[in-house]
Design an enzyme around this catalytic site. Structure first.
Site, PDB file in Angstrom:
ATOM      1  N   ARG A  15       0.848  -1.205   0.000  1.00 29.19           N
ATOM      2  CA  ARG A  15       0.000   0.000   0.000  1.00 29.19           C
ATOM      3  C   ARG A  15       0.878   1.248   0.000  1.00 29.19           C
ATOM      4  NH1 ARG A  15       0.032  -2.675   4.516  1.00 29.19           N
ATOM      5  NH2 ARG A  15      -1.891  -3.753   3.966  1.00 29.19           N
ATOM      6  N   TYR A 153      11.947   6.802  15.194  1.00 24.42           N
ATOM      7  CA  TYR A 153      11.781   6.936  13.740  1.00 24.42           C
ATOM      8  C   TYR A 153      12.828   7.888  13.153  1.00 24.42           C
ATOM      9  CZ  TYR A 153       9.101   7.515   9.352  1.00 24.42           C
ATOM     10  OH  TYR A 153       8.684   7.544   8.036  1.00 24.42           O
TER      11      TYR A 153
END
Length: 252
Positions: A15, A153
Site C-alpha cells: 500500500r 523513527y
C-alpha cells in the site's frame, strides 16, 4: 541488459508509497517483486501490474528476519529474475515522547527500518555486483532532521542516510549506486493514522501541513514513485550516495 530483463524488489509494497513505486517501476519495464509482511496484501498490486502487461510476484516476509530475507530473495531470483533494483521502503511508526517510549517501541522501529534495509541490501548485493549493475534506493524521511515524538523513527531514518552513503562507497566500483529519498508530508494510511492519533481530521492535518510547504500542497505517493523511477534508471548512473528531499521545498 534492458529494464525488460531486470528485476526490481520493493519492500512495504502492499500500500501507500510502496504500492505506487512498484507500479511505476513495472511501467518502466522492470519485473517487480512486491514484498510485504502479508503476502496476500500485495495481491492487488500484483494484479494491477499484470493487468497492465507487466510481470510481478507477491512475496511475504518480515524484513527483519535474517533467514526469511535470504529465502525471499532466493525465491525472487529463481521465479522472477536476479534482483537489479532494491527499494527499501518497509517501515512502521511507534510514536511517543522520549519519557513514554518503551524499549520495544524503539527496537521495533529500528528492526524494520535499519536491520531490514541492511538485510535486504546484503541479500541482493551479490546479484548486483556480479551483474555489474544495480540500484539501491532507501526511503529516509524529513523526520531524519528531528521530529517531536519520533526519537526512534528520526534516528532510524537518519541512520539510513549514513547507511546509504556507505553503500555508495563500497558498491560503486561494481556499477551499483545507492541513494536515499527523504519524503516530506505524503498522503498515506500512515499519515492518516497519525491524524487519528492526534485527534485531528485528516483534511485539517493536510491543510496545516500544506500551509508550511513552499509549493503549497502535500505530497502523494506518486511523487515519491517518480523520484525512485529516476534513481533506478539507466540515466542515474552518476548519482550515488545522495539524499533527495522530496518535500515541496528546502529541507537539508
Amino acid at each position: 541488459m534492458t529494464t525488460t530483463s531486470r528485476t526490481a524488489v520493493v519492500t512495504g509494497a502492499a500500500r501507500g508509497i510502496g504500492a505506487d513505486v512498484a507500479k511505476r517501476l513495472a511501467a518502466d519495464g522492470f519485473a517487480v517483486a512486491a514484498v510485504d509482511l502479508d503476502e496476500a496484501a500485495c495481491k492487488t498490486v500484483v494484479e494491477a501490474i499484470e493487468g497492465a502487461g507487466g510481470r510481478a510476484l507477491a512475496v511475504g516476509v518480515d524484513v527483519s528476519d535474517e533467514n526469511g530475507v535470504q529465502a525471499a530473495v532466493e525465491r525472487i531470483a529463481a521465479e522472477l529474475g536476479e534482483p537489479a533494483v532494491l527499494v527499501n521502503n518497509a517501515g512502521i511508526t511507534r510514536d511517543n515522547l522520549l519519557f513514554k517510549m518503551s524499549v520495544d517501541d524503539w527496537d521495533a522501529v529500528m528492526d524494520v527500518h535499519l536491520r531490514g534495509s541492511f538485510l535486504m541490501a546484503r541479500a541482493v548485493q551479490g546479484y548486483m555486483t556480479k551483474a555489474g549493475w544495480g540500484r539501491i534506493v532507501n526511503l529516509s524521511s524529513t523526520s531524519a532532521l528531528g521530529n517531536r515524538g519520533q526519537a526512534n523513527y528520526a534516528a532510524a531514518k537518519a541512520g539510513l542516510q549514513g547507511f546509504t552513503k556507505t553503500l555508495a562507497l563500497e558498491l560503486g566500483r561494481f556499477g551499483v549506486t545507492a541513494n536515499a529519498i527523504a519524503p516530506g508530508f505524503i498522503e498515506t494510511e500512515m499519515t492518516a493514522a497519525t491524524a487519528e492519533r492526534m485527534g485531528v481530521p485528516f483534511e485539517e492535518l493536510k491543510a496545516g501541513a500544506a500551509a508550511q510547504i513552499p509549493v503549497g500542497r502535500t505530497g502523494k505517493p506518486e511523487d515519491i514513485a517518480h523520484a525512485v523511477s529516476f534513481l533506478a534508471g539507466e540515466g542515474a548512473g552518476f548519482v550515488s550516495g545522495q539524499v533527495l528531499y522530496v518535500a515541496g521545498g528546502p529541507q537539508a
